[in-house]
Design a protein around this motif. Structure first.
Motif, mmCIF file in Angstrom:
data_model
loop_
_atom_site.group_PDB
_atom_site.id
_atom_site.type_symbol
_atom_site.label_atom_id
_atom_site.label_comp_id
_atom_site.label_asym_id
_atom_site.label_seq_id
_atom_site.Cartn_x
_atom_site.Cartn_y
_atom_site.Cartn_z
ATOM 1 N N UNK A 109 21.306 37.494 18.047
ATOM 2 C CA UNK A 109 21.625 36.072 17.951
ATOM 3 C C UNK A 109 20.889 35.451 16.781
ATOM 4 N N UNK A 110 21.601 34.606 16.061
ATOM 5 C CA UNK A 110 20.978 33.849 14.979
ATOM 6 C C UNK A 110 21.437 32.399 15.106
ATOM 7 N N UNK A 111 20.547 31.508 14.718
ATOM 8 C CA UNK A 111 20.929 30.097 14.723
ATOM 9 C C UNK A 111 20.612 29.471 13.377
ATOM 10 N N UNK A 112 21.482 28.580 12.969
ATOM 11 C CA UNK A 112 21.311 27.813 11.750
ATOM 12 C C UNK A 112 21.147 26.366 12.195
ATOM 13 N N UNK A 113 19.907 25.922 12.312
ATOM 14 C CA UNK A 113 19.607 24.589 12.838
ATOM 15 C C UNK A 113 20.168 23.503 11.929
ATOM 16 N N UNK A 114 20.093 23.709 10.631
ATOM 17 C CA UNK A 114 20.576 22.698 9.684
ATOM 18 C C UNK A 114 22.072 22.434 9.852
ATOM 19 N N UNK A 157 23.878 23.465 12.586
ATOM 20 C CA UNK A 157 24.192 23.477 14.013
ATOM 21 C C UNK A 157 25.199 24.571 14.373
ATOM 22 N N UNK A 158 24.913 25.792 13.925
ATOM 23 C CA UNK A 158 25.749 26.929 14.278
ATOM 24 C C UNK A 158 24.898 28.002 14.937
ATOM 25 N N UNK A 159 25.504 28.675 15.893
ATOM 26 C CA UNK A 159 24.841 29.735 16.635
ATOM 27 C C UNK A 159 25.786 30.918 16.623
ATOM 28 N N UNK A 160 25.340 32.058 16.105
ATOM 29 C CA UNK A 160 26.180 33.243 15.992
ATOM 30 C C UNK A 160 25.636 34.357 16.870
ATOM 31 N N UNK A 161 26.522 34.962 17.621
ATOM 32 C CA UNK A 161 26.178 36.121 18.445
ATOM 33 C C UNK A 161 26.964 37.300 17.907
ATOM 34 N N UNK A 162 26.247 38.352 17.531
ATOM 35 C CA UNK A 162 26.886 39.588 17.058
ATOM 36 C C UNK A 162 26.640 40.659 18.118
ATOM 37 N N UNK A 163 27.701 41.327 18.504
ATOM 38 C CA UNK A 163 27.590 42.278 19.604
ATOM 39 C C UNK A 163 28.065 43.674 19.196
ATOM 40 N N UNK A 164 27.556 44.651 19.917
ATOM 41 C CA UNK A 164 27.940 46.051 19.738
ATOM 42 C C UNK A 164 28.696 46.467 20.986
ATOM 43 N N UNK A 189 26.282 18.325 17.903
ATOM 44 C CA UNK A 189 27.403 19.220 18.193
ATOM 45 C C UNK A 189 27.136 20.571 17.531
ATOM 46 N N UNK A 190 27.095 21.600 18.354
ATOM 47 C CA UNK A 190 26.857 22.963 17.891
ATOM 48 C C UNK A 190 28.139 23.773 17.983
ATOM 49 N N UNK A 191 28.325 24.650 17.006
ATOM 50 C CA UNK A 191 29.452 25.583 16.998
ATOM 51 C C UNK A 191 28.924 26.966 17.347
ATOM 52 N N UNK A 192 29.566 27.608 18.315
ATOM 53 C CA UNK A 192 29.186 28.942 18.755
ATOM 54 C C UNK A 192 30.254 29.919 18.270
#
Length: 88
Positions: free
Chosen positions: A5-10, A12-19, A79-82
């Motif tokens: 998981x990584x987040x970009x606070x500036x 407001x995005x949150x990325x989940x990368x999965x295997x 507002x955050x984008x996932x």
């Protein structure tokens, strides 16, 4: 299934990368469409789905980005984008 998981606070995005190595190939499409996403936020904050975004912690459509209004204890809202995506 492993995830990073990584987040970009500036922005407001949150990325989940999965295997999905441990998920059979014929089941992967179903997994990607109905993934369950859980976020960690302050216990005093709330996460409200925007539009047709699924309620966090329940199966939902993650073939697209979903947005959530995160309301802090003081009432401020961001507002955050996932976004979820497979590792390549």
């Amino acid at each position: 299934m492993a995830a990073a998981r990584t987040q970009d606070v500036e922005n407001c995005t949150y990325t989940i990368r999965y295997v999905t190595d441990n998920i059979p190939a014929e089941k992967r499409a179903d997994f990607e469409k109905s993934a369950v996403v859980i976020l960690t936020i302050s216990t005093a904050a709330t996460a409200k789905p925007v539009g047709d975004a699924p309620v966090l912690g329940t199966p939902g459509d993650w073939t697209k980005d979903n947005q959530y209004d995160i309301v802090a204890a003081d009432g401020t809202t961001k507002r955050w984008t996932i976004h979820i995506e497979p590792y390549n």
